[in-house]
Design a protein around this motif. Structure first.
Motif, PDB file in Angstrom:
ATOM      1  N   ARG A  13      13.430   4.194   6.916  1.00 46.41           N
ATOM      2  CA  ARG A  13      12.664   3.344   6.006  1.00 46.41           C
ATOM      3  C   ARG A  13      12.312   2.010   6.655  1.00 46.41           C
ATOM      4  O   ARG A  13      11.164   1.579   6.658  1.00 46.41           O
ATOM      5  N   ALA A  14      13.321   1.349   7.221  1.00 50.04           N
ATOM      6  CA  ALA A  14      13.106   0.028   7.824  1.00 50.04           C
ATOM      7  C   ALA A  14      12.127   0.105   8.996  1.00 50.04           C
ATOM      8  O   ALA A  14      11.222  -0.733   9.108  1.00 50.04           O
ATOM      9  N   THR A  15      12.287   1.094   9.834  1.00 43.83           N
ATOM     10  CA  THR A  15      11.425   1.214  11.007  1.00 43.83           C
ATOM     11  C   THR A  15      10.011   1.601  10.613  1.00 43.83           C
ATOM     12  O   THR A  15       9.036   1.072  11.149  1.00 43.83           O
ATOM     13  N   ARG A  16       9.885   2.517   9.665  1.00 43.15           N
ATOM     14  CA  ARG A  16       8.557   2.925   9.184  1.00 43.15           C
ATOM     15  C   ARG A  16       7.810   1.711   8.642  1.00 43.15           C
ATOM     16  O   ARG A  16       6.643   1.483   8.976  1.00 43.15           O
ATOM     17  N   LYS A  17       8.497   0.909   7.844  1.00 41.44           N
ATOM     18  CA  LYS A  17       7.866  -0.282   7.266  1.00 41.44           C
ATOM     19  C   LYS A  17       7.508  -1.300   8.349  1.00 41.44           C
ATOM     20  O   LYS A  17       6.451  -1.925   8.281  1.00 41.44           O
ATOM     21  N   SER A  18       8.388  -1.459   9.340  1.00 48.26           N
ATOM     22  CA  SER A  18       8.112  -2.428  10.405  1.00 48.26           C
ATOM     23  C   SER A  18       6.892  -2.020  11.228  1.00 48.26           C
ATOM     24  O   SER A  18       6.249  -2.856  11.846  1.00 48.26           O
ATOM     25  N   LYS A  19       6.582  -0.733  11.224  1.00 46.21           N
ATOM     26  CA  LYS A  19       5.405  -0.227  11.948  1.00 46.21           C
ATOM     27  C   LYS A  19       4.190  -0.092  11.022  1.00 46.21           C
ATOM     28  O   LYS A  19       3.181   0.486  11.398  1.00 46.21           O
ATOM     29  N   ASN A  20       4.330  -0.624   9.802  1.00 45.92           N
ATOM     30  CA  ASN A  20       3.258  -0.586   8.800  1.00 45.92           C
ATOM     31  C   ASN A  20       2.736   0.822   8.544  1.00 45.92           C
ATOM     32  O   ASN A  20       1.533   1.033   8.424  1.00 45.92           O
ATOM     33  N   LEU A  21       3.669   1.768   8.469  1.00 47.13           N
ATOM     34  CA  LEU A  21       3.315   3.147   8.154  1.00 47.13           C
ATOM     35  C   LEU A  21       3.722   3.455   6.724  1.00 47.13           C
ATOM     36  O   LEU A  21       4.838   3.120   6.316  1.00 47.13           O
ATOM     37  N   SER A  22       2.859   4.094   5.990  1.00 50.89           N
ATOM     38  CA  SER A  22       3.234   4.562   4.657  1.00 50.89           C
ATOM     39  C   SER A  22       4.039   5.847   4.820  1.00 50.89           C
ATOM     40  O   SER A  22       4.031   6.473   5.885  1.00 50.89           O
ATOM     41  N   GLN A  23       4.716   6.235   3.767  1.00 48.22           N
ATOM     42  CA  GLN A  23       5.447   7.503   3.802  1.00 48.22           C
ATOM     43  C   GLN A  23       4.470   8.650   4.047  1.00 48.22           C
ATOM     44  O   GLN A  23       4.766   9.573   4.806  1.00 48.22           O
ATOM     45  N   GLU A  24       3.325   8.563   3.436  1.00 47.26           N
ATOM     46  CA  GLU A  24       2.303   9.600   3.595  1.00 47.26           C
ATOM     47  C   GLU A  24       1.799   9.670   5.041  1.00 47.26           C
ATOM     48  O   GLU A  24       1.655  10.759   5.604  1.00 47.26           O
TER      49      GLU A  24
END
Length: 113
Positions: A13-24
């Motif tokens: 979650r933290a890394t995905r958000k830091s890379k500005n990626l949505s879950q989708e």
């Protein structure tokens, strides 16, 4: 719940958000459904090894955080070191390894004096 599963969900979650990626967007990159990413992040999903490998590679996750969540010391410098090594040729790695072994031997002997 298993500490490794909790750690995985949190770091994804933290890394995905830091890379500005949505879950989708992450799900699309990995070829899975959005629900899979949601389950992993909520610590209700335990991904198969193949998906875990894809997550680690896509998000460039620090392996020590994924596999050793109980380690609380700051290991950022080790992660940087490992990333540097990953860009080396086999020849460079052999040289670096011999230097590291020699240096560790010297440092251990100095501590014992």
């Amino acid at each position: 719940m298993n500490q490794s599963v909790n750690a995985l969900g949190n770091i994804v979650r933290a890394t995905r958000k830091s890379k500005n990626l949505s879950q989708e967007a992450l799900a699309e990159k990995l070829g899975v459904c959005k629900r899979t990413i949601i389950d992993i992040e909520k610590n209700t999903g335990n991904p198969k090894f193949e998906l875990l490998c894809m997550l680690v590679r896509e998000l460039d996750l620090p392996l020590y955080q994924v596999f050793y969540p109980e380690v609380t010391e700051e290991l950022e410098i080790k992660d940087v070191f490992l990333k540097e090594l990953s860009d080396c040729s086999d020849y460079e790695i052999r040289i670096i390894l011999s230097v590291v072994k020699s240096l560790r031997y010297t440092l251990k002997n100095e501590r014992n004096i």
